[in-house]
Design a protein around this motif. Sequence first.
Motif, PDB file in Angstrom:
ATOM      1  N   UNK B  40       0.807  -1.221   0.000  1.00 29.30           N
ATOM      2  CA  UNK B  40       0.000   0.000   0.000  1.00 29.30           C
ATOM      3  C   UNK B  40       0.837   1.266   0.000  1.00 29.30           C
ATOM      4  N   UNK B  41       1.965   1.254   0.742  1.00 24.92           N
ATOM      5  CA  UNK B  41       2.812   2.440   0.773  1.00 24.92           C
ATOM      6  C   UNK B  41       3.377   2.722  -0.617  1.00 24.92           C
ATOM      7  N   UNK B  42       3.808   1.652  -1.312  1.00 27.13           N
ATOM      8  CA  UNK B  42       4.334   1.828  -2.667  1.00 27.13           C
ATOM      9  C   UNK B  42       3.244   2.354  -3.598  1.00 27.13           C
ATOM     10  N   UNK B  43       2.052   1.827  -3.435  1.00 27.22           N
ATOM     11  CA  UNK B  43       0.921   2.271  -4.253  1.00 27.22           C
ATOM     12  C   UNK B  43       0.676   3.762  -4.044  1.00 27.22           C
ATOM     13  N   UNK B  44       0.693   4.203  -2.767  1.00 28.38           N
ATOM     14  CA  UNK B  44       0.446   5.614  -2.494  1.00 28.38           C
ATOM     15  C   UNK B  44       1.518   6.490  -3.114  1.00 28.38           C
ATOM     16  N   UNK B  45       2.788   6.007  -3.126  1.00 27.15           N
ATOM     17  CA  UNK B  45       3.822   6.881  -3.678  1.00 27.15           C
ATOM     18  C   UNK B  45       3.629   7.076  -5.178  1.00 27.15           C
ATOM     19  N   UNK B  46       3.128   6.033  -5.880  1.00 27.57           N
ATOM     20  CA  UNK B  46       2.847   6.251  -7.307  1.00 27.57           C
ATOM     21  C   UNK B  46       1.594   7.096  -7.504  1.00 27.57           C
ATOM     22  N   UNK B  47       0.596   6.865  -6.644  1.00 23.05           N
ATOM     23  CA  UNK B  47      -0.654   7.623  -6.754  1.00 23.05           C
ATOM     24  C   UNK B  47      -0.404   9.119  -6.544  1.00 23.05           C
ATOM     25  N   UNK B  48       0.428   9.427  -5.545  1.00 20.80           N
ATOM     26  CA  UNK B  48       0.699  10.840  -5.246  1.00 20.80           C
ATOM     27  C   UNK B  48       1.386  11.509  -6.423  1.00 20.80           C
ATOM     28  N   UNK B  49       2.288  10.769  -7.075  1.00 20.92           N
ATOM     29  CA  UNK B  49       2.974  11.292  -8.253  1.00 20.92           C
ATOM     30  C   UNK B  49       1.963  11.588  -9.360  1.00 20.92           C
ATOM     31  N   UNK B  50       1.044  10.630  -9.554  1.00 22.22           N
ATOM     32  CA  UNK B  50       0.019  10.790 -10.585  1.00 22.22           C
ATOM     33  C   UNK B  50      -0.849  12.015 -10.293  1.00 22.22           C
ATOM     34  N   UNK B  51      -1.273  12.148  -9.023  1.00 16.73           N
ATOM     35  CA  UNK B  51      -2.136  13.267  -8.658  1.00 16.73           C
ATOM     36  C   UNK B  51      -1.417  14.591  -8.889  1.00 16.73           C
ATOM     37  N   UNK B  52      -0.124  14.641  -8.503  1.00 16.41           N
ATOM     38  CA  UNK B  52       0.642  15.872  -8.711  1.00 16.41           C
ATOM     39  C   UNK B  52       0.726  16.205 -10.192  1.00 16.41           C
ATOM     40  N   UNK B  54      -1.392  15.290 -12.585  1.00 14.77           N
ATOM     41  CA  UNK B  54      -2.700  15.689 -13.106  1.00 14.77           C
ATOM     42  C   UNK B  54      -3.027  17.121 -12.706  1.00 14.77           C
ATOM     43  N   UNK B  55      -2.665  17.493 -11.464  1.00 15.70           N
ATOM     44  CA  UNK B  55      -2.897  18.880 -11.066  1.00 15.70           C
ATOM     45  C   UNK B  55      -2.073  19.847 -11.895  1.00 15.70           C
ATOM     46  N   UNK B  56      -0.838  19.419 -12.267  1.00 18.27           N
ATOM     47  CA  UNK B  56      -0.015  20.287 -13.108  1.00 18.27           C
ATOM     48  C   UNK B  56      -0.659  20.477 -14.465  1.00 18.27           C
ATOM     49  N   UNK B  57      -1.214  19.384 -15.024  1.00 15.33           N
ATOM     50  CA  UNK B  57      -1.871  19.511 -16.329  1.00 15.33           C
ATOM     51  C   UNK B  57      -3.059  20.459 -16.224  1.00 15.33           C
ATOM     52  N   UNK B  58      -3.864  20.282 -15.148  1.00 16.69           N
ATOM     53  CA  UNK B  58      -5.026  21.154 -14.964  1.00 16.69           C
ATOM     54  C   UNK B  58      -4.593  22.606 -14.828  1.00 16.69           C
ATOM     55  N   UNK B  59      -3.477  22.803 -14.130  1.00 17.36           N
ATOM     56  CA  UNK B  59      -2.974  24.159 -13.935  1.00 17.36           C
ATOM     57  C   UNK B  59      -2.597  24.801 -15.256  1.00 17.36           C
ATOM     58  N   UNK B  60      -1.898  24.034 -16.113  1.00 13.07           N
ATOM     59  CA  UNK B  60      -1.461  24.615 -17.380  1.00 13.07           C
ATOM     60  C   UNK B  60      -2.639  24.845 -18.311  1.00 13.07           C
ATOM     61  N   UNK B  61      -3.678  24.007 -18.211  1.00  7.14           N
ATOM     62  CA  UNK B  61      -4.813  24.186 -19.107  1.00  7.14           C
ATOM     63  C   UNK B  61      -5.670  25.361 -18.653  1.00  7.14           C
ATOM     64  N   UNK B  62      -5.979  25.392 -17.346  1.00 10.39           N
ATOM     65  CA  UNK B  62      -6.938  26.395 -16.887  1.00 10.39           C
ATOM     66  C   UNK B  62      -6.305  27.745 -16.567  1.00 10.39           C
ATOM     67  N   UNK B  69      -3.498  25.804  -7.129  1.00 14.55           N
ATOM     68  CA  UNK B  69      -3.212  24.573  -7.874  1.00 14.55           C
ATOM     69  C   UNK B  69      -1.752  24.176  -7.746  1.00 14.55           C
ATOM     70  N   UNK B  70      -0.879  25.178  -7.793  1.00 20.77           N
ATOM     71  CA  UNK B  70       0.549  24.883  -7.635  1.00 20.77           C
ATOM     72  C   UNK B  70       0.799  24.255  -6.273  1.00 20.77           C
ATOM     73  N   UNK B  71       0.141  24.814  -5.231  1.00 22.89           N
ATOM     74  CA  UNK B  71       0.317  24.266  -3.887  1.00 22.89           C
ATOM     75  C   UNK B  71      -0.226  22.840  -3.822  1.00 22.89           C
ATOM     76  N   UNK B  72      -1.335  22.588  -4.562  1.00 23.15           N
ATOM     77  CA  UNK B  72      -1.901  21.241  -4.535  1.00 23.15           C
ATOM     78  C   UNK B  72      -0.931  20.220  -5.137  1.00 23.15           C
ATOM     79  N   UNK B  73      -0.338  20.595  -6.285  1.00 26.43           N
ATOM     80  CA  UNK B  73       0.641  19.683  -6.889  1.00 26.43           C
ATOM     81  C   UNK B  73       1.821  19.482  -5.951  1.00 26.43           C
ATOM     82  N   UNK B  74       2.266  20.565  -5.328  1.00 29.36           N
ATOM     83  CA  UNK B  74       3.423  20.496  -4.443  1.00 29.36           C
ATOM     84  C   UNK B  74       3.126  19.620  -3.229  1.00 29.36           C
TER      85      UNK B  74
END
Lengths: 233, 220, 45
Positions: B40-52, B54-62, B69-74
């Motif tokens: 589960x810990x390994x899963x979370x580390x990949x998930x957190x990367x993915x979420x960061x 996706x937030x970066x993509x949303x930031x650049x689009x919107x 949004x920057x703080x959310x990715x960070x």
Amino acid sequence: MIRRSLNFVIRGLILQNRIVKLLKKDFYIEFRSRASINISLAFAGITTLSVSLTSATMNLPFRVHSILIWVIIFFSAMNSLSHIFIREEEEGTSIFLSIHSEAEEIYIAKLLFNFILFIVITVVVTPLYLFFMQIWPENFIFFASSVFCGSTALSSITTTLGAIVAKTSMRSSLFTVISFPLTIPVLWISINLTASSLEGGSVDLLNLLFLLAFSGVIVSFSYLLFKFIWMEQ
Amino acid sequence: MFLYRLVYVLMPIGIFLSLLWVPPANILGDASRILYFHVPVAWVSFLAFLVAGLHSIALLIKKSEILYREAMAYNSAAIGMVFTVLTVITGSIWAKVSWGHFWNWDPRETSIVILMLIYIAYFSLFSALKSNPNRWGISSVYLIISMIIAPFLIFIVPRVYPSLHPDTIINQDKKIHLEASMRITLFFLVVTFTLLYGYIYKITNKLSLIIIKLRSSHDI
Amino acid sequence: MISNPLFFVFIVVLIIWIGIALLLFRIDRKISLVEKEVSEALDEK
């Protein structure tokens, strides 16, 4: 319809013309000062010489040869690859450049410049290395294409990272830090390919295509994202 | 938020399940219980990367609510960094127990180390851009590019080196063979750790929002 | 004690707790920062 396509072609020609102008400008500036290119070529030559001086009498396995070739190419190119962007920042011409031309034009011009530079370094390093270490690849075309595809992939990823690094405060040391995790897959595959070509293995078309596909993906995403790096929002 | 608060109930149940309820695995014995925390810990580390990413993509689009949004990715990357380090440490303890060495350069170990390097590079980049008004754009571009390269890594690395990881070594037919009770426990803990990640993530986001609002009201 | 495999499981759980504690500590520091800024803002008024 015809008018639209004609319009498209004309716009493409204009874009191409502007890119060529930017590229010419970069070449003029770099060759006028000559410092960065000379230094990286000298770096490449000296490391090749010193490696062969200390190890030519040893009978190294082919894998070690391929690792050495790529380490020399990588580190001699690293210096000058980010220099093309850092120069703009240091001389204060980056704002002028971003007013004068579109982000996409700048990106393509710099990418082509870096690509040519990388190829020049490779063309200098690899024959020197082969000559001094007295080895000859079994399948020369495979060897050359592995080196070529590896250089393509490396130059495409490091161009974007060089642009990122030029915008930060700590340049040269940061470049190594941020490019290392992203260049690892490329270096890995290239080292394997070059080793197998030296050993006389059969042509590994899949991995060669992988390197080209990798550079294609990176170039297309960087093309889209470059304006976020270079332009003031 | 209520959903994430379920972690208070689920975590004790998960610890009970993994330590007492589940029978030990055939070959590894009781040491196999590390699985229920390591995965589960390994899963979370990949998930957190993915979420960061996706937030970066949303930031650049919107291009709106830039600071938030920057703080959310960070924040996601910060949590991911901690979990990646935890993955590396717990994984090396498990490797010591079952294979006899702390580190083997097994493909998954390699990919988690590269993920850690990407996180470290992101944070160094972020701190080096402190004075740049365009920091959000540049750091997001870096995250997006590394997110594009990550699948390449997951694709290649296992092809270059043979794997030592349990799902290919314990059994011969190269499939994950877990008993039903083990599978339930593992799934339960993966869900619990995901909720834990979401809970911490929400709290840090709220805090970042408060700080941003406070500073903007200051400036006015 | 080291021969007992559950010892390693215990260490792993402990390490995960340390990680969560680190995250908590980070949040704690941020809260203190906000506290300071709020009190300064109130003082100015």
